[in-house]
Design a protein around this motif. Sequence first.
Motif, PDB file in Angstrom:
ATOM      1  N   ASP A   1      27.187  -5.211  20.979  1.00  0.00           N
ATOM      2  CA  ASP A   1      28.599  -5.083  20.616  1.00  0.00           C
ATOM      3  C   ASP A   1      28.953  -6.085  19.527  1.00  0.00           C
ATOM      4  OD1 ASP A   1      29.090  -3.068  22.411  1.00  0.00           O
ATOM      5  OD2 ASP A   1      29.652  -4.444  24.034  1.00  0.00           O
ATOM      6  N   PHE A   2      29.675  -5.608  18.549  1.00  0.00           N
ATOM      7  CA  PHE A   2      30.110  -6.455  17.442  1.00  0.00           C
ATOM      8  C   PHE A   2      31.413  -7.148  17.808  1.00  0.00           C
ATOM      9  CE2 PHE A   2      32.711  -7.006  13.618  1.00  0.00           C
ATOM     10  CZ  PHE A   2      31.894  -7.852  12.896  1.00  0.00           C
ATOM     11  N   THR A   3      31.452  -8.470  17.621  1.00  0.00           N
ATOM     12  CA  THR A   3      32.699  -9.214  17.825  1.00  0.00           C
ATOM     13  C   THR A   3      32.980 -10.049  16.582  1.00  0.00           C
ATOM     14  OG1 THR A   3      31.595 -11.107  18.812  1.00  0.00           O
ATOM     15  CG2 THR A   3      32.343  -9.380  20.329  1.00  0.00           C
ATOM     16  N   ASN A   4      34.231 -10.297  16.363  1.00  0.00           N
ATOM     17  CA  ASN A   4      34.645 -11.106  15.220  1.00  0.00           C
ATOM     18  C   ASN A   4      35.949 -11.807  15.605  1.00  0.00           C
ATOM     19  OD1 ASN A   4      34.760 -12.255  12.744  1.00  0.00           O
ATOM     20  ND2 ASN A   4      35.267 -10.390  11.623  1.00  0.00           N
ATOM     21  N   GLU A   5      35.812 -12.797  16.475  1.00  0.00           N
ATOM     22  CA  GLU A   5      36.978 -13.493  17.020  1.00  0.00           C
ATOM     23  C   GLU A   5      37.551 -14.472  16.001  1.00  0.00           C
ATOM     24  OE1 GLU A   5      38.316 -12.922  20.057  1.00  0.00           O
ATOM     25  OE2 GLU A   5      36.824 -11.348  20.324  1.00  0.00           O
ATOM     26  N   ASN A   6      38.853 -14.729  16.112  1.00  0.00           N
ATOM     27  CA  ASN A   6      39.518 -15.732  15.291  1.00  0.00           C
ATOM     28  C   ASN A   6      39.057 -17.127  15.709  1.00  0.00           C
ATOM     29  OD1 ASN A   6      41.028 -13.915  13.818  1.00  0.00           O
ATOM     30  ND2 ASN A   6      42.789 -14.022  15.197  1.00  0.00           N
ATOM     31  N   LEU A   7      38.959 -18.007  14.716  1.00  0.00           N
ATOM     32  CA  LEU A   7      38.626 -19.397  14.995  1.00  0.00           C
ATOM     33  C   LEU A   7      39.901 -20.189  15.240  1.00  0.00           C
ATOM     34  CD1 LEU A   7      35.980 -20.139  12.218  1.00  0.00           C
ATOM     35  CD2 LEU A   7      35.557 -19.711  14.639  1.00  0.00           C
ATOM     36  N   ASP A   8      39.796 -21.177  16.108  1.00  0.00           N
ATOM     37  CA  ASP A   8      40.919 -22.094  16.311  1.00  0.00           C
ATOM     38  C   ASP A   8      40.865 -23.110  15.172  1.00  0.00           C
ATOM     39  OD1 ASP A   8      42.881 -23.838  17.084  1.00  0.00           O
ATOM     40  OD2 ASP A   8      42.046 -24.231  19.080  1.00  0.00           O
ATOM     41  N   LEU A   9      41.755 -22.944  14.195  1.00  0.00           N
ATOM     42  CA  LEU A   9      41.723 -23.774  12.994  1.00  0.00           C
ATOM     43  C   LEU A   9      41.963 -25.255  13.284  1.00  0.00           C
ATOM     44  CD1 LEU A   9      43.569 -21.433  10.479  1.00  0.00           C
ATOM     45  CD2 LEU A   9      41.122 -21.721  10.850  1.00  0.00           C
ATOM     46  N   SER A  10      42.628 -25.550  14.375  1.00  0.00           N
ATOM     47  CA  SER A  10      42.882 -26.957  14.707  1.00  0.00           C
ATOM     48  C   SER A  10      41.596 -27.674  15.144  1.00  0.00           C
ATOM     49  CB  SER A  10      43.941 -27.065  15.802  1.00  0.00           C
ATOM     50  OG  SER A  10      43.448 -26.499  17.008  1.00  0.00           O
ATOM     51  N   LEU A  11      40.568 -26.913  15.512  1.00  0.00           N
ATOM     52  CA  LEU A  11      39.310 -27.515  15.951  1.00  0.00           C
ATOM     53  C   LEU A  11      38.310 -27.730  14.813  1.00  0.00           C
ATOM     54  CD1 LEU A  11      38.741 -25.532  19.270  1.00  0.00           C
ATOM     55  CD2 LEU A  11      39.714 -27.822  18.973  1.00  0.00           C
ATOM     56  N   LEU A  12      38.616 -27.196  13.627  1.00  0.00           N
ATOM     57  CA  LEU A  12      37.707 -27.363  12.492  1.00  0.00           C
ATOM     58  C   LEU A  12      37.729 -28.811  12.013  1.00  0.00           C
ATOM     59  CD1 LEU A  12      38.481 -24.143  10.419  1.00  0.00           C
ATOM     60  CD2 LEU A  12      36.497 -24.595  11.860  1.00  0.00           C
ATOM     61  N   PRO A  13      36.578 -29.305  11.531  1.00  0.00           N
ATOM     62  CA  PRO A  13      36.563 -30.680  11.027  1.00  0.00           C
ATOM     63  C   PRO A  13      37.454 -30.813   9.790  1.00  0.00           C
ATOM     64  CG  PRO A  13      34.416 -29.627  10.740  1.00  0.00           C
ATOM     65  CD  PRO A  13      35.290 -28.654  11.444  1.00  0.00           C
ATOM     66  N   LYS A  14      38.081 -31.944   9.646  1.00  0.00           N
ATOM     67  CA  LYS A  14      39.004 -32.195   8.543  1.00  0.00           C
ATOM     68  C   LYS A  14      38.341 -33.103   7.517  1.00  0.00           C
ATOM     69  CE  LYS A  14      42.642 -30.396  10.771  1.00  0.00           C
ATOM     70  NZ  LYS A  14      42.165 -29.161  11.270  1.00  0.00           N
ATOM     71  N   TYR A  15      38.017 -32.538   6.350  1.00  0.00           N
ATOM     72  CA  TYR A  15      37.394 -33.351   5.313  1.00  0.00           C
ATOM     73  C   TYR A  15      38.374 -34.387   4.772  1.00  0.00           C
ATOM     74  CZ  TYR A  15      39.877 -30.727   1.703  1.00  0.00           C
ATOM     75  OH  TYR A  15      40.852 -30.171   0.922  1.00  0.00           O
ATOM     76  N   GLU A  16      39.676 -34.135   4.918  1.00  0.00           N
ATOM     77  CA  GLU A  16      40.683 -35.061   4.420  1.00  0.00           C
ATOM     78  C   GLU A  16      40.623 -36.412   5.124  1.00  0.00           C
ATOM     79  OE1 GLU A  16      41.447 -32.078   5.740  1.00  0.00           O
ATOM     80  OE2 GLU A  16      42.462 -30.874   4.243  1.00  0.00           O
TER      81      GLU A  16
END
Length: 175
Positions: A3-18
């Motif tokens: 089965d193909f899935t393509n869930e949204n990512l929780d953007l708050s959990l992404l590393p912050k390069y800033e």
Amino acid sequence: MQDFTNENLDLSLLPKYETVSLNEVDKKYWKVILLNIVVFMVFLALAAAFLFFLLKALKPQPYLFIGGYVLIGILLVVFYAISVKKRGYAIREKDVIYKSGIISISTSVIPFTRIQHITLNEGVFSRMFQLATLHIYTAGGISGNIAIPGLPIELAKSIKEELTRQLNNQEANGN
């Protein structure tokens, strides 16, 4: 079939390069920039003098030439001074970050897996102050390439060696 899935990512959990603390370019790099500005201003003065004498029949105002010349010189020094303070770089475990710009700030984050090759460039004035520019070329083409100027030559060589080692490890692992 899977089965193909393509869930949204929780953007708050992404590393912050800033949040990464960036290293500044070497303070001696400002002297290299000033020397480049002086050379440019000498050529500009010669061109202005030529133009002034060429237009002598029209009786040009020397104060306009001198005022414009001084204004250009001041603007160059101010913009480059701000530019040098805004530049920064970081070498992390898996990528290189480079930030620059005054009006339009550009931040490039280049994963080691995208790097094609690395070169060092020592200009005439940079060599006088034992500085170099590290050029990192990516698989993404010219828009992904970065040049980190104002690095002490020994540091630039060690960064180049480390990045080359990372590239060789990727090739050996088949990535």
